[in-house]
Design an enzyme around this catalytic site. Structure first.
Site, PDB file in Angstrom:
ATOM      1  N   GLY A  92     -15.542  -3.586  14.059  1.00 43.71           N
ATOM      2  CA  GLY A  92     -16.546  -4.658  14.045  1.00 43.71           C
ATOM      3  C   GLY A  92     -17.361  -4.809  12.778  1.00 43.71           C
ATOM      4  O   GLY A  92     -17.855  -5.891  12.482  1.00 43.71           O
ATOM      5  N   ASP A 150     -21.760  -2.812  13.377  1.00 43.60           N
ATOM      6  CA  ASP A 150     -22.041  -4.214  13.699  1.00 43.60           C
ATOM      7  C   ASP A 150     -23.186  -4.349  14.689  1.00 43.60           C
ATOM      8  O   ASP A 150     -24.105  -5.126  14.490  1.00 43.60           O
ATOM      9  CB  ASP A 150     -20.771  -4.912  14.230  1.00 43.60           C
ATOM     10  CG  ASP A 150     -20.107  -4.156  15.385  1.00 43.60           C
ATOM     11  OD1 ASP A 150     -20.572  -3.062  15.750  1.00 43.60           O
ATOM     12  OD2 ASP A 150     -19.107  -4.676  15.914  1.00 43.60           O
ATOM     13  N   ASP A 153     -25.736  -0.995  20.811  1.00 45.21           N
ATOM     14  CA  ASP A 153     -25.801  -1.449  22.199  1.00 45.21           C
ATOM     15  C   ASP A 153     -26.292  -0.272  23.054  1.00 45.21           C
ATOM     16  O   ASP A 153     -27.490   0.016  23.070  1.00 45.21           O
ATOM     17  CB  ASP A 153     -24.384  -1.931  22.553  1.00 45.21           C
ATOM     18  CG  ASP A 153     -24.279  -2.631  23.877  1.00 45.21           C
ATOM     19  OD1 ASP A 153     -24.461  -3.847  23.912  1.00 45.21           O
ATOM     20  OD2 ASP A 153     -23.978  -1.969  24.888  1.00 45.21           O
ATOM     21  N   LYS A 185     -29.397  -4.449  20.378  1.00 43.09           N
ATOM     22  CA  LYS A 185     -29.744  -4.901  21.741  1.00 43.09           C
ATOM     23  C   LYS A 185     -30.550  -3.778  22.389  1.00 43.09           C
ATOM     24  O   LYS A 185     -29.981  -2.958  23.127  1.00 43.09           O
ATOM     25  CB  LYS A 185     -28.465  -5.110  22.568  1.00 43.09           C
ATOM     26  CG  LYS A 185     -27.645  -6.326  22.269  1.00 43.09           C
ATOM     27  CD  LYS A 185     -26.525  -6.383  23.326  1.00 43.09           C
ATOM     28  CE  LYS A 185     -25.422  -7.312  22.951  1.00 43.09           C
ATOM     29  NZ  LYS A 185     -24.255  -7.199  23.856  1.00 43.09           N
ATOM     30  N   VAL A 229     -21.962 -11.077  22.042  1.00 44.80           N
ATOM     31  CA  VAL A 229     -21.924 -11.776  20.759  1.00 44.80           C
ATOM     32  C   VAL A 229     -20.551 -11.625  20.126  1.00 44.80           C
ATOM     33  O   VAL A 229     -19.942 -10.557  20.206  1.00 44.80           O
ATOM     34  CB  VAL A 229     -22.989 -11.162  19.822  1.00 44.80           C
ATOM     35  CG1 VAL A 229     -23.030 -11.885  18.498  1.00 44.80           C
ATOM     36  CG2 VAL A 229     -24.350 -11.195  20.483  1.00 44.80           C
ATOM     37  N   ASP A 255     -15.726  -9.072  18.116  1.00 45.54           N
ATOM     38  CA  ASP A 255     -14.643  -9.755  18.820  1.00 45.54           C
ATOM     39  C   ASP A 255     -14.817  -9.764  20.329  1.00 45.54           C
ATOM     40  O   ASP A 255     -15.635  -9.025  20.885  1.00 45.54           O
ATOM     41  CB  ASP A 255     -13.325  -9.038  18.540  1.00 45.54           C
ATOM     42  CG  ASP A 255     -13.224  -7.742  19.329  1.00 45.54           C
ATOM     43  OD1 ASP A 255     -14.152  -6.921  19.226  1.00 45.54           O
ATOM     44  OD2 ASP A 255     -12.238  -7.558  20.064  1.00 45.54           O
ATOM     45  N   ARG A 268     -13.245 -12.608  15.433  1.00 39.98           N
ATOM     46  CA  ARG A 268     -13.788 -11.777  14.349  1.00 39.98           C
ATOM     47  C   ARG A 268     -13.969 -12.585  13.063  1.00 39.98           C
ATOM     48  O   ARG A 268     -14.764 -12.249  12.212  1.00 39.98           O
ATOM     49  CB  ARG A 268     -12.850 -10.614  14.033  1.00 39.98           C
ATOM     50  CG  ARG A 268     -12.805  -9.529  15.071  1.00 39.98           C
ATOM     51  CD  ARG A 268     -12.096  -8.299  14.506  1.00 39.98           C
ATOM     52  NE  ARG A 268     -11.618  -7.407  15.545  1.00 39.98           N
ATOM     53  CZ  ARG A 268     -12.351  -6.502  16.177  1.00 39.98           C
ATOM     54  NH1 ARG A 268     -13.615  -6.367  15.877  1.00 39.98           N
ATOM     55  NH2 ARG A 268     -11.837  -5.726  17.101  1.00 39.98           N
TER      56      ARG A 268
HETATM   57  P1  XMP Z   1     -22.547   1.157  21.827  1.00 45.12           P
HETATM   58  O1  XMP Z   1     -22.665   0.833  23.291  1.00 45.12           O
HETATM   59  O2  XMP Z   1     -21.725   2.375  21.584  1.00 45.12           O
HETATM   60  O3  XMP Z   1     -21.744  -0.079  21.306  1.00 45.12           O
HETATM   61  O4  XMP Z   1     -23.876   1.152  21.127  1.00 45.12           O
HETATM   62  C1  XMP Z   1     -21.434  -0.306  20.024  1.00 45.12           C
HETATM   63  C2  XMP Z   1     -20.113  -0.996  19.995  1.00 45.12           C
HETATM   64  O5  XMP Z   1     -19.915  -1.798  21.171  1.00 45.12           O
HETATM   65  C3  XMP Z   1     -19.337  -3.022  20.867  1.00 45.12           C
HETATM   66  N1  XMP Z   1     -20.229  -4.092  21.364  1.00 45.12           N
HETATM   67  C4  XMP Z   1     -20.015  -5.394  21.223  1.00 45.12           C
HETATM   68  N2  XMP Z   1     -18.998  -6.054  20.644  1.00 45.12           N
HETATM   69  N3  XMP Z   1     -20.060  -8.099  21.133  1.00 45.12           N
HETATM   70  C5  XMP Z   1     -19.024  -7.417  20.624  1.00 45.12           C
HETATM   71  O6  XMP Z   1     -18.109  -8.018  20.080  1.00 45.12           O
HETATM   72  C6  XMP Z   1     -21.117  -7.520  21.737  1.00 45.12           C
HETATM   73  O7  XMP Z   1     -22.038  -8.203  22.194  1.00 45.12           O
HETATM   74  C7  XMP Z   1     -21.077  -6.085  21.791  1.00 45.12           C
HETATM   75  N4  XMP Z   1     -21.940  -5.172  22.293  1.00 45.12           N
HETATM   76  C8  XMP Z   1     -21.380  -3.964  22.002  1.00 45.12           C
HETATM   77  C9  XMP Z   1     -19.183  -3.031  19.361  1.00 45.12           C
HETATM   78  O8  XMP Z   1     -17.861  -2.719  19.044  1.00 45.12           O
HETATM   79  C10 XMP Z   1     -20.082  -1.945  18.845  1.00 45.12           C
HETATM   80  O9  XMP Z   1     -19.609  -1.306  17.680  1.00 45.12           O
END
Ligand code: XMP
Length: 177
Positions: free
Chosen positions: A43, A101, A104, A132, A154, A160, A166
């Site tokens: 990402g 990227d 989360d 987030k 997103v 993606d 992407r």
């Molecule tokens: P964590 O939960 O480990 O997540 O903090 C990080 C990874 O989760 C993916 N991610 C997303 N990818 N749209 C996406 O395309 C989103 O809204 C989203 N939320 C989490 C992403 O790969 C990130 O590196």
């Protein structure tokens, strides 16, 4: 079925402006250090590429590498982290800027940070395009955050959905349609 909402969540111009501001903060803290930038694939490829070009303008010339960490299936976190591709560079004794990227649940960034710490980095800073905060499960914050957003899925600018979107130069949101 999910479709892409017409209006961007964050436009190409807004991304450009914000990156310009972030790089000033990064330059203030990291100029003159033996810096290695580690982007988290997949990402962050676009964000990392834009960021290092701005670092260059600010007279910072880091080594650049990537690791491939994943925990995701579809739009849900499985909770299990996997290192699919290791970095090639040795980060021992280096200042490392981890670029991702989106922050989360926090699992990916925490995993990457611990991993790079174990590899002997001297200092680790973390930089994410999106945060987030409402989704956080593990206790971690990024040192540099582009945009703090609500809990929406997103896509674009490297992010993606099932491998799609992407390539968008802006950040969009998926909706049921
Ligand atoms: P964590 O939960 O480990 O997540 O903090 C990080 C990874 O989760 C993916 N991610 C997303 N990818 N749209 C996406 O395309 C989103 O809204 C989203 N939320 C989490 C992403 O790969 C990130 O590196």
């Amino acid at each position: 079925m999910t479709v892409l909402r017409k209006e961007p969540l964050i436009t190409e111009l807004e991304i450009k402006v914000r990156l310009g501001q972030m790089v000033l903060d990064l330059a203030r803290d990291l100029r003159g250090k033996e810096l290695t930038v580690i982007g988290i694939l997949r990402g962050s490829f676009m964000f990392t590429a834009d960021l290092v070009r701005l670092l260059y303008i600010n007279d910072i010339h880091p080594l650049i590498d990537f690791i491939f960490v994943t925990s995701y299936v579809g739009t849900e976190s499985s909770g299990e982290m996997r290192l699919l591709r290791d970095m090639s560079l040795d980060v021992k004794g280096r200042w490392v800027l981890i670029v991702d990227d989106i922050l989360d649940t926090g699992r990916t960034l925490l995993f990457a940070k611990n991993y790079i710490q174990e590899r002997g980095a001297e200092q680790i800073h973390t930089c994410v395009l999106l945060d987030k905060p409402s989704r956080r499960i593990v206790p971690i914050q990024a040192d540099y955050v582009g945009f703090s957003i609500e809990d929406v899925f997103v896509v674009g600018y490297g992010l993606d959905h099932n491998g799609k979107y992407r390539d968008l130069p802006y950040l969009g949101v998926l909706k049921e349609g």
